[in-house]
Motif scaffolding. Structure first.
Motif, mmCIF file in Angstrom:
data_model
loop_
_atom_site.group_PDB
_atom_site.id
_atom_site.type_symbol
_atom_site.label_atom_id
_atom_site.label_comp_id
_atom_site.label_asym_id
_atom_site.label_seq_id
_atom_site.Cartn_x
_atom_site.Cartn_y
_atom_site.Cartn_z
ATOM 1 N N ASN A 1 2.719 -9.241 0.837
ATOM 2 C CA ASN A 1 2.182 -9.989 1.990
ATOM 3 C C ASN A 1 1.715 -11.358 1.506
ATOM 4 O O ASN A 1 0.548 -11.548 1.187
ATOM 5 N N MET A 2 2.622 -12.300 1.442
ATOM 6 C CA MET A 2 2.308 -13.612 0.871
ATOM 7 C C MET A 2 2.391 -14.700 1.930
ATOM 8 O O MET A 2 3.413 -14.812 2.613
ATOM 9 N N PRO A 3 1.362 -15.508 2.055
ATOM 10 C CA PRO A 3 1.438 -16.644 2.978
ATOM 11 C C PRO A 3 2.374 -17.708 2.424
ATOM 12 O O PRO A 3 2.660 -17.725 1.216
ATOM 13 N N PRO A 4 2.894 -18.575 3.281
ATOM 14 C CA PRO A 4 3.784 -19.639 2.795
ATOM 15 C C PRO A 4 3.119 -20.441 1.685
ATOM 16 O O PRO A 4 1.951 -20.789 1.763
ATOM 17 N N GLY A 5 3.875 -20.720 0.640
ATOM 18 C CA GLY A 5 3.347 -21.478 -0.494
ATOM 19 C C GLY A 5 2.989 -20.613 -1.684
ATOM 20 O O GLY A 5 2.758 -21.133 -2.768
ATOM 21 N N ILE A 6 2.933 -19.295 -1.487
ATOM 22 C CA ILE A 6 2.690 -18.363 -2.590
ATOM 23 C C ILE A 6 3.887 -17.437 -2.696
ATOM 24 O O ILE A 6 4.321 -16.850 -1.703
ATOM 25 N N GLU A 7 4.440 -17.321 -3.892
ATOM 26 C CA GLU A 7 5.617 -16.491 -4.123
ATOM 27 C C GLU A 7 5.436 -15.679 -5.399
ATOM 28 O O GLU A 7 4.579 -16.000 -6.231
ATOM 29 N N PRO A 8 6.235 -14.644 -5.589
ATOM 30 C CA PRO A 8 6.143 -13.882 -6.834
ATOM 31 C C PRO A 8 6.809 -14.615 -7.989
ATOM 32 O O PRO A 8 7.716 -15.427 -7.795
ATOM 33 N N SER A 9 6.346 -14.317 -9.170
ATOM 34 C CA SER A 9 6.975 -14.824 -10.385
ATOM 35 C C SER A 9 7.922 -13.754 -10.924
ATOM 36 O O SER A 9 8.041 -12.678 -10.336
ATOM 37 N N PRO A 10 8.579 -13.984 -12.065
ATOM 38 C CA PRO A 10 9.438 -12.940 -12.651
ATOM 39 C C PRO A 10 8.655 -11.797 -13.300
ATOM 40 O O PRO A 10 9.269 -10.938 -13.949
ATOM 41 N N ASP A 11 7.349 -11.757 -13.147
ATOM 42 C CA ASP A 11 6.526 -10.663 -13.658
ATOM 43 C C ASP A 11 7.139 -9.323 -13.242
ATOM 44 O O ASP A 11 7.223 -9.004 -12.059
ATOM 45 N N LYS A 12 7.570 -8.518 -14.225
ATOM 46 C CA LYS A 12 8.308 -7.290 -13.906
ATOM 47 C C LYS A 12 7.459 -6.281 -13.141
ATOM 48 O O LYS A 12 7.945 -5.604 -12.233
ATOM 49 N N MET A 13 6.189 -6.160 -13.514
ATOM 50 C CA MET A 13 5.333 -5.209 -12.815
ATOM 51 C C MET A 13 5.067 -5.667 -11.383
ATOM 52 O O MET A 13 5.035 -4.859 -10.453
ATOM 53 N N LEU A 14 4.893 -6.970 -11.196
ATOM 54 C CA LEU A 14 4.712 -7.492 -9.840
ATOM 55 C C LEU A 14 5.960 -7.240 -9.009
ATOM 56 O O LEU A 14 5.873 -6.833 -7.843
ATOM 57 N N GLN A 15 7.124 -7.468 -9.593
ATOM 58 C CA GLN A 15 8.376 -7.260 -8.856
ATOM 59 C C GLN A 15 8.487 -5.813 -8.375
ATOM 60 O O GLN A 15 8.926 -5.557 -7.253
ATOM 61 N N SER A 16 8.081 -4.875 -9.205
ATOM 62 C CA SER A 16 8.150 -3.469 -8.791
ATOM 63 C C SER A 16 7.125 -3.170 -7.714
ATOM 64 O O SER A 16 7.380 -2.378 -6.790
ATOM 65 N N ARG A 17 5.966 -3.801 -7.780
ATOM 66 C CA ARG A 17 4.929 -3.554 -6.781
ATOM 67 C C ARG A 17 5.283 -4.152 -5.421
ATOM 68 O O ARG A 17 4.793 -3.693 -4.393
ATOM 69 N N LEU A 18 6.123 -5.177 -5.411
ATOM 70 C CA LEU A 18 6.568 -5.743 -4.137
ATOM 71 C C LEU A 18 7.267 -4.681 -3.300
ATOM 72 O O LEU A 18 7.236 -4.724 -2.062
ATOM 73 N N PHE A 19 7.898 -3.725 -3.976
ATOM 74 C CA PHE A 19 8.554 -2.630 -3.264
ATOM 75 C C PHE A 19 7.645 -1.410 -3.122
ATOM 76 O O PHE A 19 7.524 -0.821 -2.038
ATOM 77 N N SER A 20 7.001 -1.026 -4.202
ATOM 78 C CA SER A 20 6.311 0.261 -4.210
ATOM 79 C C SER A 20 5.076 0.283 -3.311
ATOM 80 O O SER A 20 4.774 1.315 -2.695
ATOM 81 N N TYR A 21 4.367 -0.839 -3.191
ATOM 82 C CA TYR A 21 3.163 -0.834 -2.359
ATOM 83 C C TYR A 21 3.489 -0.639 -0.879
ATOM 84 O O TYR A 21 2.918 0.256 -0.237
ATOM 85 N N PRO A 22 4.374 -1.450 -0.280
ATOM 86 C CA PRO A 22 4.680 -1.194 1.144
ATOM 87 C C PRO A 22 5.326 0.165 1.361
ATOM 88 O O PRO A 22 5.122 0.792 2.404
ATOM 89 N N ASP A 23 6.106 0.643 0.388
ATOM 90 C CA ASP A 23 6.715 1.959 0.525
ATOM 91 C C ASP A 23 5.646 3.044 0.570
ATOM 92 O O ASP A 23 5.735 4.005 1.351
ATOM 93 N N THR A 24 4.607 2.892 -0.253
ATOM 94 C CA THR A 24 3.493 3.839 -0.235
ATOM 95 C C THR A 24 2.767 3.803 1.100
ATOM 96 O O THR A 24 2.384 4.849 1.645
ATOM 97 N N HIS A 25 2.573 2.602 1.649
ATOM 98 C CA HIS A 25 1.876 2.480 2.934
ATOM 99 C C HIS A 25 2.691 3.114 4.060
ATOM 100 O O HIS A 25 2.119 3.717 4.983
ATOM 101 N N ARG A 26 4.010 2.967 4.007
ATOM 102 C CA ARG A 26 4.832 3.610 5.037
ATOM 103 C C ARG A 26 4.673 5.123 4.983
ATOM 104 O O ARG A 26 4.666 5.807 6.010
ATOM 105 N N HIS A 27 4.547 5.652 3.779
ATOM 106 C CA HIS A 27 4.346 7.097 3.637
ATOM 107 C C HIS A 27 2.947 7.501 4.100
ATOM 108 O O HIS A 27 2.772 8.528 4.764
ATOM 109 N N ARG A 28 1.950 6.686 3.768
ATOM 110 C CA ARG A 28 0.557 7.051 4.056
ATOM 111 C C ARG A 28 0.172 6.800 5.502
ATOM 112 O O ARG A 28 -0.539 7.605 6.116
#
Length: 301
Positions: A127-154
């Protein structure tokens, strides 16, 4: 306590220029901690102590606040940085990349209904406002998927329509619809496919992720030989005072007591004791019984 974004993010300005950044929330109340003994006692007598303290402070008008800072690193600086700038276990030196004050976060209202406003909260780094984006941080990249997926389940497929999670001053128009517990008009009769001929939502160029160059070689890298001690040694020898060092050793000792013998030996070996920085504190570990099962400290030297 302080709060940290931990990951490296990317900032994009109005001119399309990109910079890497770190987020810091520094407490204006000062850092206060419980000892291990106090925490153990609280866990059994008042496990909601911290929640109650926060609620009472806000109710009494003693609003807690944090000053928000950023660190900024250019792409060119990232190429020359002595550590991996996207490694979540590393920090950026405040001398090289000073903290830049941005604003404050103030908690000035308690929830009216704890379930509706707290239990249903869905924090998500995508959930990023315009002007903020992810970096190549591998753990961040995985969390971009896993967090919303967890919320859909919960919380369900439409968790972003829950009032505490939905946009505050705008109406969402996209092609994500249907699913159980839809809370609004499901975007009416607008088409759910793109492109279409019925004036449905178009891609907004100013919200598209920025482009960036990558080097030509892509490979899996083994990070086992990364320098994982220099920063920790500096923290132990130059940041902590004597009392804090003793507490750290005691906390390590408490955690090691239940470990197997070979794990204990590995953890108190000269190599793992921050390359010698903590060797003078072996007695602190031993007095708590962590090393009772070891033959002798001399065997570790």
């Amino acid at each position: 306590m302080n709060g940290y974004g931990s990951h490296t993010f990317k900032l994009v300005n109005d001119d399309g220029e990109c910079f890497y950044c770190k987020f810091h929330f520094k407490t204006d109340q000062g850092i206060k901690n419980l000892s291990v003994e106090e925490a153990d006692r609280m866990a059994s007598t008042n496990p909601d102590y911290a929640v109650g303290d926060l609620f009472s402070s806000i109710a009494n008008g003693n609003y807690p606040s944090w000053t928000f800072f950023i660190q900024v690193m250019s792409f060119e600086q990232a190429e020359k940085f002595q550590f991996n700038p996207f490694d979540v276990t590393k920090v950026w030196s405040h001398k090289e990349y000073p903290l830049i004050p941005v604003g404050k976060m103030v908690l000035n209202r308690n929830p009216v209904n704890y379930f509706a406003e707290v239990e249903q909260l869905a924090f998500d780094p995508s959930n990023m406002p315009p002007g903020i984006e992810p970096s190549p941080d591998k753990m961040l990249q995985s969390r971009l998927f896993s967090y919303p997926d967890t919320h859909r389940h919960r919380l369900g497929a439409n968790y972003l329509q829950i009032p505490v999670n939905c946009p505050f001053r705008t109406r969402v128009t996209n092609y994500q619809r249907d699913g159980p517990m839809c809370m609004f008009d499901n975007q009416g009769g607008a088409p759910n496919y793109f492109p279409n001929s019925f004036s449905a939502p178009e891609t907004q160029p100013r919200f598209v992720e920025s482009k960036f160059q990558v080097s030509p070689d892509v490979a899996r890298c083994n990070s086992a030989d990364d320098d994982n001690f220099t920063q920790v040694r500096t923290f132990f020898t130059q940041v902590l005072n004597e009392e804090e060092r003793q507490r750290l050793c005691q906390n390590m000792a408490g955690a090691l007591k239940g470990a197997q013998l070979f794990i204990q030996k590995r953890m108190v070996s000269p190599h793992h004791l921050l390359l010698g920085a903590m060797m003078g504190y072996l007695d602190s570990l031993d007095t708590l019984g962590t090393l009772d099962s070891l033959d002798s400290l001399e065997d570790l030297q």
